[in-house]
Design a protein around this motif. Structure first.
Motif, PDB file in Angstrom:
ATOM      1  N   ILE A  29     -32.649  -1.971  28.720  1.00  0.00           N
ATOM      2  CA  ILE A  29     -31.411  -1.435  29.574  1.00  0.00           C
ATOM      3  C   ILE A  29     -31.369  -2.665  30.516  1.00  0.00           C
ATOM      4  O   ILE A  29     -32.192  -3.223  31.180  1.00  0.00           O
ATOM      5  CB  ILE A  29     -32.054  -0.255  30.194  1.00  0.00           C
ATOM      6  N   GLU A  31     -29.003  -4.116  33.945  1.00  0.00           N
ATOM      7  CA  GLU A  31     -28.224  -3.648  34.926  1.00  0.00           C
ATOM      8  C   GLU A  31     -27.254  -4.757  35.269  1.00  0.00           C
ATOM      9  O   GLU A  31     -27.768  -5.792  35.564  1.00  0.00           O
ATOM     10  CB  GLU A  31     -28.999  -3.096  35.825  1.00  0.00           C
ATOM     11  N   LYS A  39     -25.325   0.196  33.825  1.00  0.00           N
ATOM     12  CA  LYS A  39     -26.446   0.297  33.009  1.00  0.00           C
ATOM     13  C   LYS A  39     -25.932   0.148  31.745  1.00  0.00           C
ATOM     14  O   LYS A  39     -25.119   0.762  31.255  1.00  0.00           O
ATOM     15  CB  LYS A  39     -27.347   1.186  33.452  1.00  0.00           C
ATOM     16  N   CYS A  41     -27.109  -0.287  27.598  1.00  0.00           N
ATOM     17  CA  CYS A  41     -28.316  -0.216  26.470  1.00  0.00           C
ATOM     18  C   CYS A  41     -27.950  -1.322  25.644  1.00  0.00           C
ATOM     19  O   CYS A  41     -26.944  -1.395  24.563  1.00  0.00           O
ATOM     20  CB  CYS A  41     -28.410   1.009  25.802  1.00  0.00           C
TER      21      CYS A  41
END
Length: 122
Positions: A29, A31, A39, A41
């Motif tokens: 993850i 940011e 965020k 993935c």
């Protein structure tokens, strides 16, 4: 495509066997920076998990491929990482160093200064 940010979580590695043989993947993850951080993935497949050695807390720039596929009437999207540039200048923290710099902006001093005052190339 490229995306930059801080790895805030490394999920457990997953593995299995498919029609093309054994596979393994690991999700991270990230940011993104900015006023409204997002965020994302990211998925790393196979031997690149060990090669990139992505750790929580490091800043990276990842070259990604976005791909969607349909299964039973639903669509699923993967953000697959194929190259990583670590922004950690101390030499620790993992990530693959490819020798490219984060700032890929052109040198504006090479543009000609025309009489119209606009030196942008577009």
């Amino acid at each position: 495509m490229e995306i930059s940010g801080k790895i805030i979580q490394a999920l457990e590695e997953q593995s299995g066997n498919g029609r093309n043989g054994a596979w393994r993947k690991r999700d991270y993850i990230m940011e993104t920076p900015g006023q409204y951080p997002k965020k994302v993935c990211l998925t790393v497949w196979g031997e690149k998990i060990d090669q990139f050695n992505i750790q929580e807390g490091i800043e990276i720039t990842a070259n990604i491929e976005v791909e969607s596929r349909e299964f039973n009437g639903r669509w699923y999207t993967d953000v697959k990482v194929w190259r990583v540039n670590s922004q950690d200048n101390s030499g620790s923290g993992g990530g693959q160093r490819t020798g490219t710099q984060k700032n890929d902006q052109p040198d504006v001093s090479t543009f000609s200064d025309d009489s119209e005052g606009d030196i942008l190339p577009f």
